[in-house]
Structures are given as C-alpha cells and as structure tokens.
Design an enzyme around this catalytic site. Structure first.
Site, PDB file in Angstrom:
ATOM      1  N   ASP A  39      -9.433   3.714  -3.904  1.00  0.00           N
ATOM      2  CA  ASP A  39     -10.198   2.545  -3.433  1.00  0.00           C
ATOM      3  C   ASP A  39     -11.621   2.507  -3.998  1.00  0.00           C
ATOM      4  O   ASP A  39     -12.284   3.532  -4.108  1.00  0.00           O
ATOM      5  CB  ASP A  39     -10.333   2.583  -1.904  1.00  0.00           C
ATOM      6  CG  ASP A  39      -9.049   2.179  -1.203  1.00  0.00           C
ATOM      7  OD1 ASP A  39      -8.006   2.058  -1.872  1.00  0.00           O
ATOM      8  OD2 ASP A  39      -9.104   1.987   0.027  1.00  0.00           O
ATOM      9  N   ASP A  50       0.821  -1.217   0.000  1.00  0.00           N
ATOM     10  CA  ASP A  50       0.000   0.000   0.000  1.00  0.00           C
ATOM     11  C   ASP A  50       0.857   1.270   0.000  1.00  0.00           C
ATOM     12  O   ASP A  50       2.092   1.196  -0.043  1.00  0.00           O
ATOM     13  CB  ASP A  50      -0.962  -0.069   1.207  1.00  0.00           C
ATOM     14  CG  ASP A  50      -2.309   0.565   0.925  1.00  0.00           C
ATOM     15  OD1 ASP A  50      -2.413   1.375  -0.006  1.00  0.00           O
ATOM     16  OD2 ASP A  50      -3.277   0.261   1.661  1.00  0.00           O
TER      17      ASP A  50
END
Ligand SMILES: *[C@@H]1O[C@H](CO)[C@@H](O)[C@H](O)[C@H]1NC(C)=O
Ligand SMILES: *[C@@H]1O[C@H](CO)[C@@H](O)[C@H](O)[C@H]1NC(C)=O
Length: 423
Positions: free
Chosen positions: A235, A180
């Site tokens: 996202d 991430d």
C-alpha cells in the site's frame, strides 16, 4: 490494506530509506548520465501479452476510491456526495468515472442465505440503490472484496464464494471489483485470483477486475490474463518516501503493461496533506506517465485549489489516457546520488512524454539526452510544458534540461519536427 505486520515491515524498510536519503551529500555540478538499462528505453516486448479480453481498460481506469482518505469511515451519503462532487467539479468530464467503495461496506457476517450483506447502519439503502444513483449521474460503481476468508478489515471474503458473490455484485449493477489479499490461507495468488475472473465473466456483465495482491508474486508475469490491473507493490501512504519507493518498484514491470491490463502502483494521495505541492505534482505526473490507474484518494467534496489544479490537468491526463498505452519509465539517473532523473515514454502520433524529476531536496539541473530517449541526435523537437501549459521551445536537438526545485517534477511533450522512429 495490509495486515499490521506487513505494514510494520514496510515502515521499517521505509525508515531505513529515509535515513540513507538524509545522510547523503549532494554535489552541485551535474554528473554524466548513465542509462538505466541497455535495452531500448521503451521496450514493449511483453506489451499486450496474455490479455484478459473483457473489453475493458483500453486505457488506465480513472475515478475515485474511498480508502486513502476515509478508510473505514464510509457510508452511502459520503459515496453519493462524492459522485455529486465529481460531477460538479468537472472531474467526471475529465474521465474520473469510477466511484469505488473500498473495505468496510459490508457486515461482519453473511446473511442466512450465505450472501454478503451491506452494513445496515452505513449502507441502509443497500448497494443496488447506491449503484442506481451513481449510474443516474453517468458514473460507474466499484466495490471491494478479498481473495481470502476475510477482508483486511475482517469482513467476510470471497474465497470459495466467487460465483455467488460475483452474481450478487452483478445483480446490484456493480461495474468494478477491487480484490484484496488478506487472510488468504497461504494459497498462491495464481490460484486464488482466476476463479473470481471466471465468476465475473460468467455473470455476463462487464466488470472491471482490479487485482490487489500487493505485488507479492510478481503479478505482471501472470495477471495479464487474469485482471485488468494488478497492484505491483504494498500500500501507498501519504509520504514522499512511500510514493517514490512505489514509483521505482512499479517501473520494473513497465514492459508488461498495455491496453487491457495495467500495472497498479496504488491509488493517488494527492490532496491528503502529507506531501508538498511539488511532491504531489511529481506523484501525479509520474503516475500518469507510468499509465497507472488514476484513482483519486482525497475528499473530492473538499479539495483545495492546488489539489484541484493537479488532478484536473487535462494535458497530464491525456498522457495517461493516450491510446498507444505504453508505460513510460525511468530512462536515466544521473550519478549525483540519483537526484536528477529522466522518465519518458512514447505516445501516439510519434510524440514523447518526458518528465524531469528532482529526487533530492536541493535544487538540481536535470537534462534529458536524446540517446536515452531513443531519439536520433539530429532529431529536433518542439517542447510543450504540461504544467505551465506553454510551448517552450522549437527546434531543440541533442538534449533538453531544466532547473528543478526540491522534489519537483516537470513534464513535457516532445514533438519531433523531423521523422524519427521512437519505438
Ligand atoms: C468472457 O470471456 C470471453 C473470453 O475471453 C470474452 O470474449 C467475453 O467478452 C467475456 N465476457 C465478459 C462479460 O467479461
Ligand atoms: C476541508 O479541508 C480542510 C483542510 O484542507 C479541513 O480543515 C476542513 O475541516 C475540511 N472540511 C470538511 C467539511 O471536511
């Protein structure tokens, strides 16, 4: 897992999109179709460029990830029960083999040796024990870290600890790393992601490398030599607006995907309750056609029959896993406010996958014309419907259309009767 400020920006941009969508007027007659781009609809000029070459991701990865349903509420029991459910439902046999633990598996501090430490309350047996269990079922285990000083949920990140953390993951038998982008100190992704690639490679273990820098630095342009997949967007959330926005953003990078490295429009929301059956079917169809990773994001221990029907559609999965590995794309948008869309791509065996998609809330007719599919006018095809599991028609030439309900998507395989190059 974005910081709250970028989530807020996403929310702002998404709410303005939904506002403009709802204020549209939808003409009932179908307008002429304009091709989206003037280049070949199946441009593959960047296909296979800059491959990572670790032998993985010959087709898009399939499996499950904990985040979309569980977020931080994970523990070793949930992970093991999910593995059991993938087996007992038959989803593992259909290809869903990665069981990927997302953020929140580790403690807030490294241990005295400087190592990442599984949270003793939620993973008391440690990750190696979970990996052994997953492997005993014939499945593979994925883990999560961050190319920054902390993960998005403020656990220690792997920036400047790449070699030690990669060694630790390999020693546990981890098969997959999602990496991430939070707390990244403002250093460019192009500098932060390659060190983990090299660290994973140095372990000598085959570890799938899933880059998650949210598309901020156009990773399709550079990540092919770094990772096995790269997120192209922020996202996903469990809404129609988020899903369609992400599909359109991911489409832009189609020519860069190929065996070894895939565009990643984020994990599936199918089964999480925020979209209708038709919307989830569209989500799954388009993700499969775009050669996106098929990572289930719901609680597979407790799926409805409809959710299972969508996720287990073998014919749609076969499109995703087709060995040709060319990302299908949006090839035409009708001038009825973009409601009638055709998405398509070439498959092995000279076949085509064609999706007709209604992006609006009134029913429309969507028609695929041969020109936008790269087919010669005289080519006749047989048409198979992948949701009805039926051969619909033979000797179709020139165009093929269908009436679609609100937000629905139909998906077909076209098999040319006469030879005609589609590439
Ligand atoms: C490491 O990288 C080399 C060169 O790309 C590749 O041939 C090899 O398979 C990689 N090894 C692993 C374990 O990923
Ligand atoms: C299973 O899912 C349903 C919704 O589909 C929910 O109401 C129920 O609480 C869930 N059961 C468990 C055990 O999680």
């Amino acid at each position: 897992m974005t910081s709250s400020s970028s989530l807020f920006l996403l929310f702002l941009s998404l709410s303005s999109i939904s506002l403009s969508l709802s204020s549209r007027i939808y003409p009932l007659i179908e307008e002429p179709i304009k091709p989206v781009s003037r280049i070949s609809p199946f441009d593959t000029s960047n296909y296979g460029k800059l491959q990572l070459n670790n032998g993985l991701a010959r087709t898009p990865q399939m499996g499950w990830n904990s985040w979309n349903f569980f977020a931080c509420n994970i523990n070793e029991k949930v992970i093991k029960e999910t593995a059991d459910a993938l087996i007992s439902t038959g989803l593992a046999d259909l290809g869903y083999i990665y069981v990927n633990i997302d953020d929140c598996w580790h403690s807030l501090l490294r241990n005295l040796k400087g190592e990442l430490k599984p949270d003793p309350k939620t993973f008391p047996s440690g990750i190696k024990a979970v990996a052994d269990y997953i492997h005993s079922k014939g499945l593979k285990l994925g883990i999560y870290s961050d190319a920054g000083i902390f993960t998005c949920q403020v656990r220690p990140g792997s920036l400047y600890h790449e070699n030690d953390d990669a060694e630790l993951f390999a020693s546990w038998g981890v098969d997959y790393l999602k990496y991430d982008n939070c707390f990244n100190l403002g250093i460019k992704p192009e500098e932060r992601y390659p060190p983990m690639r090299d660290a994973l490679n140095s372990t000598g273990h085959s570890i799938f490398y899933s880059i998650c820098e949210w598309g901020v630095d156009d990773p399709a342009l550079w990540a092919g030599s770094v990772g096995n997949s790269w997120r192209t967007t922020d996202d996903i959330s469990d809404t129609w607006v988020s899903m369609t926005t992400i599909a359109d953003l991911n489409d832009k990078w189609a020519s860069y995907a190929g065996p070894g490295g895939w565009n990643d429009p984020d994990m599936l929301e199918v089964g999480n309750g925020g979209m209708t059956y038709q919307e989830y079917r569209a989500h799954f169809s388009i993700w499969a056609l775009m050669k996106a990773p098929l990572l289930i994001g719901c609680d597979v221990r407790n799926m409805t029959a409809e959710t299972f029907e969508i996720l287990s559609n073998e014919e749609v999965i076969a499109v995703n896993q087709d060995p040709l590995g060319v990302q299908g794309r949006k090839v035409s948008v009708a001038e009825n406010e973009g409601c009638s869309q055709v998405w398509a791509g070439p498959l092995s065996g000279n076949q085509l996958v064609v999706a007709l998609w209604n992006r609006c809330s009134q029913s429309v007719t969507v028609t695929a014309k041969w020109g936008v599919l790269g087919l010669d006018e005289s080519t006749s095809v047989s048409v198979r419907d992948l949701w009805k599991h039926e051969n619909l028609a033979e000797n179709v030439a020139g165009s093929f259309g269908a009436r679609l309900d609100s937000h629905d998507c139909k998906m077909y395989i076209f098999t040319p009767a006469t030879y005609s190059s589609v590439m």
